[in-house]
Scaffold this active site. Structure first.
Site, PDB file in Angstrom:
ATOM      1  N   THR A  28       0.843  -1.210   0.000  1.00 32.58           N
ATOM      2  CA  THR A  28       0.000   0.000   0.000  1.00 32.58           C
ATOM      3  C   THR A  28       0.873   1.253   0.000  1.00 32.58           C
ATOM      4  O   THR A  28       1.927   1.266   0.648  1.00 32.58           O
ATOM      5  CB  THR A  28      -0.880   0.022   1.271  1.00 32.58           C
ATOM      6  OG1 THR A  28      -1.678  -1.155   1.277  1.00 32.58           O
ATOM      7  CG2 THR A  28      -1.801   1.239   1.311  1.00 32.58           C
ATOM      8  N   THR A  31       4.043   4.629  -3.678  1.00 27.71           N
ATOM      9  CA  THR A  31       5.004   3.876  -4.509  1.00 27.71           C
ATOM     10  C   THR A  31       4.329   2.631  -5.068  1.00 27.71           C
ATOM     11  O   THR A  31       4.515   2.274  -6.236  1.00 27.71           O
ATOM     12  CB  THR A  31       6.257   3.502  -3.679  1.00 27.71           C
ATOM     13  OG1 THR A  31       6.632   4.622  -2.873  1.00 27.71           O
ATOM     14  CG2 THR A  31       7.427   3.128  -4.586  1.00 27.71           C
ATOM     15  N   ASP A  81       6.239  -3.980  -1.588  1.00 25.93           N
ATOM     16  CA  ASP A  81       5.641  -2.908  -0.787  1.00 25.93           C
ATOM     17  C   ASP A  81       6.674  -1.812  -0.534  1.00 25.93           C
ATOM     18  O   ASP A  81       7.891  -2.041  -0.631  1.00 25.93           O
ATOM     19  CB  ASP A  81       5.126  -3.481   0.549  1.00 25.93           C
ATOM     20  CG  ASP A  81       4.134  -2.553   1.246  1.00 25.93           C
ATOM     21  OD1 ASP A  81       3.841  -1.465   0.704  1.00 25.93           O
ATOM     22  OD2 ASP A  81       3.658  -2.925   2.335  1.00 25.93           O
ATOM     23  N   ALA A  83       8.039   1.534   2.065  1.00 25.63           N
ATOM     24  CA  ALA A  83       8.404   1.671   3.484  1.00 25.63           C
ATOM     25  C   ALA A  83       8.520   3.151   3.812  1.00 25.63           C
ATOM     26  O   ALA A  83       8.749   3.978   2.929  1.00 25.63           O
ATOM     27  CB  ALA A  83       9.733   0.975   3.767  1.00 25.63           C
ATOM     28  N   ASP A  84       8.361   3.462   5.087  1.00 26.01           N
ATOM     29  CA  ASP A  84       8.582   4.836   5.540  1.00 26.01           C
ATOM     30  C   ASP A  84      10.039   5.060   5.904  1.00 26.01           C
ATOM     31  O   ASP A  84      10.562   6.158   5.766  1.00 26.01           O
ATOM     32  CB  ASP A  84       7.669   5.131   6.739  1.00 26.01           C
ATOM     33  CG  ASP A  84       6.216   5.012   6.345  1.00 26.01           C
ATOM     34  OD1 ASP A  84       5.803   5.730   5.416  1.00 26.01           O
ATOM     35  OD2 ASP A  84       5.508   4.158   6.906  1.00 26.01           O
ATOM     36  N   GLY A  95       3.569   1.809   7.833  1.00 21.66           N
ATOM     37  CA  GLY A  95       2.296   2.176   8.450  1.00 21.66           C
ATOM     38  C   GLY A  95       1.918   3.620   8.255  1.00 21.66           C
ATOM     39  O   GLY A  95       0.878   4.059   8.745  1.00 21.66           O
ATOM     40  N   GLY A  96       2.758   4.368   7.510  1.00 18.09           N
ATOM     41  CA  GLY A  96       2.401   5.756   7.215  1.00 18.09           C
ATOM     42  C   GLY A  96       1.040   5.845   6.542  1.00 18.09           C
ATOM     43  O   GLY A  96       0.312   6.816   6.719  1.00 18.09           O
ATOM     44  N   GLU A 103      -0.414  -5.376   5.999  1.00 16.65           N
ATOM     45  CA  GLU A 103       0.914  -5.494   5.361  1.00 16.65           C
ATOM     46  C   GLU A 103       1.728  -6.590   6.047  1.00 16.65           C
ATOM     47  O   GLU A 103       2.411  -7.379   5.386  1.00 16.65           O
ATOM     48  CB  GLU A 103       1.639  -4.153   5.422  1.00 16.65           C
ATOM     49  CG  GLU A 103       1.000  -3.122   4.485  1.00 16.65           C
ATOM     50  CD  GLU A 103       1.552  -1.721   4.616  1.00 16.65           C
ATOM     51  OE1 GLU A 103       1.326  -0.930   3.712  1.00 16.65           O
ATOM     52  OE2 GLU A 103       2.199  -1.412   5.641  1.00 16.65           O
TER      53      GLU A 103
HETATM   54  C1  5RP Z   1       1.524   2.098   4.215  1.00 13.00           C
HETATM   55  C2  5RP Z   1       2.994   1.947   4.185  1.00 13.00           C
HETATM   56  C3  5RP Z   1       3.713   2.483   3.006  1.00 13.00           C
HETATM   57  O1  5RP Z   1       4.467   1.454   2.442  1.00 13.00           O
HETATM   58  C4  5RP Z   1       4.624   3.593   3.440  1.00 13.00           C
HETATM   59  O2  5RP Z   1       3.854   4.561   4.127  1.00 13.00           O
HETATM   60  C5  5RP Z   1       5.328   4.224   2.245  1.00 13.00           C
HETATM   61  O3  5RP Z   1       4.407   4.948   1.488  1.00 13.00           O
HETATM   62  P1  5RP Z   1       4.785   5.731   0.169  1.00 13.00           P
HETATM   63  O4  5RP Z   1       5.072   4.704  -0.880  1.00 13.00           O
HETATM   64  O5  5RP Z   1       3.536   6.528  -0.125  1.00 13.00           O
HETATM   65  O6  5RP Z   1       5.967   6.607   0.451  1.00 13.00           O
HETATM   66  O7  5RP Z   1       3.605   1.394   5.073  1.00 13.00           O
HETATM   67  O8  5RP Z   1       0.966   1.657   5.418  1.00 13.00           O
END
Ligand code: 5RP
Length: 224
Positions: A28, A31, A81, A83-84, A95-96, A103
């Site tokens: 999610t 990205t 997936d 990551a933050d 979890g952002g 996940e």
């Molecule tokens: C969602 C997440 C995302 O992988 C994380 O927040 C990165 O998001 P982005 O691709 O928008 O930078 O953990 O719960």
């Protein structure tokens, strides 16, 4: 290149890990949105995807990619997936986007976690990004006190109800020098649904988008 272009670059590079006829785990975030777009445009035909959020499920279905229930899938080869934050050993904060519980469930089904992220997500020590923790609302006040005892300041994320109907605490001020120990400790606190430290389910591979190109990092699963 701006951050969006770096994300698009790693989203495209992740297609290398997609095998036709297989079930794919899909995470999610922005990205991953770009990854789903790239997958839809690639002509690669997967059997289906196990999705980590309603948001990604909607996008997958709109792209004609079947979304599979976990009841129909025992094991997934690859989970892709974002990551933050990601540290030099492949541990992550996630979890952002409030999808951390699903996940972790999908990551647990998968042989291999492929993290796609732009270079701004690389850190030496996790914790600059506020740590997301999905919690049962009744437990929030006592969990806020527990984090305070560790030196963290936890706040309930406003206007946020997760896909599982729970709340998110965002915890600032933690230096997560031992991600595995902290994941284990916080996971054991009553009322915690999921902590956004991915150490037990760390990345096997990271594709990092940087202006000079995509950097691939491989992480051993067993640490000395
Ligand atoms: C969602 C997440 C995302 O992988 C994380 O927040 C990165 O998001 P982005 O691709 O928008 O930078 O953990 O719960």
């Amino acid at each position: 290149m701006d951050q969006h272009q770096l994300k698009r670059q790693v989203a495209q590079a992740a297609l290398e890990f997609v095998h036709e006829g297989e079930v794919l785990g899909v995470g999610t975030g922005s990205t991953v949105d770009l990854f789903i777009e790239a997958l839809a445009g690639s002509g690669l035909r997967v059997l289906g995807a196990v999705s980590s959020s309603e948001r990604s499920s909607r996008q997958l279905m709109a792209a004609g990619i079947p979304v599979l229930d976990t009841a129909a899938v025992q094991r997934i080869g690859t989970y892709i997936d974002g990551a933050d934050e990601i540290d030099p050993r492949g541990h992550m904060i996630k979890g952002g986007g409030a999808a951390l519980t699903r996940e972790k469930i999908v990551a647990d089904l998968a042989e291999r976690f492929v993290c796609i992220a732009d270079a701004s997500k690389c850190v030496d020590v996790l914790g600059r990004f506020p740590l997301p923790v999905e919690v049962i609302p009744m437990a929030a006040p006592q969990l806020i006190r527990r984090f305070a005892a560790l030196g963290g300041v936890a706040r309930i994320r406003e206007a946020c109800v997760t896909d599982n109907g729970q709340q998110i605490l965002d915890v600032r001020g933690l230096a997560i020098t031992d991600p595995l120990a902290m994941e284990n400790e916080v996971s054991a606190w009553p009322g915690v649904v999921t902590v956004g430290i991915f150490a037990r389910h760390k990345a096997r591979v990271a594709l990092i988008g940087a202006p000079e190109g995509v950097r691939r990092l491989d992480f051993p699963q067993q640490e000395a």
